[in-house]
Design an enzyme around this catalytic site. Sequence first.
Site, short mmCIF file in Angstrom:
data_model
loop_
_atom_site.label_atom_id
_atom_site.label_comp_id
_atom_site.label_asym_id
_atom_site.label_seq_id
_atom_site.Cartn_x
_atom_site.Cartn_y
_atom_site.Cartn_z
N GLN A 78 28.00 15.89 16.30
CA GLN A 78 27.52 16.64 15.13
C GLN A 78 28.68 17.42 14.53
O GLN A 78 29.00 18.52 14.95
CB GLN A 78 26.38 17.58 15.52
N PHE A 79 29.31 16.83 13.51
CA PHE A 79 30.50 17.44 12.92
C PHE A 79 30.20 18.79 12.27
O PHE A 79 31.09 19.62 12.14
CB PHE A 79 31.17 16.48 11.92
N THR A 80 28.96 19.06 11.90
CA THR A 80 28.66 20.33 11.25
C THR A 80 28.85 21.52 12.17
O THR A 80 28.99 22.65 11.69
CB THR A 80 27.23 20.33 10.66
#
Length: 145
Positions: A78-80
């Site tokens: 999850q890059f966020t």
Amino acid sequence: MKALLQRVTQARVEVGGEVVGSIDQGLLVLVGIEPQDDRATADKLLQRLLKYRVFNDADGRMNCSVQEVQGGLLLVSQFTLAADTRKGLRPGFSTAATPAAAEQLFGYLLAQARHAHAAVASGRFGADMQVHLINDGPVTFLLEV
């Protein structure tokens, strides 16, 4: 590297209506990868995830790890999580690793997890995923390595 771990009674990841990863009791781990992260960082995170004591012992205290309870480990990139949210009203993503670097390191983390622990599942890197979970407690921790 950041990992948002959630103690769950069950969790699953779907892509396009298809279940691509699921566990029963265990840890759902959302993983954010930053530019400075490397294999040593991933190794350190994995050891912490496997040994982190978030499951109750016989006295109801959080003294047991996912290994000790033989729980599942569901890893989801999850890059966020690596977003810069310190100012403004829109997150910035210059603090996240490039997609190519993140995919390679996430793949390494997943392979190492599967080598070290019996019950490991994952989402699909870069896909639009729907994550379903029953957070047990709720118990949620943010680990930063």
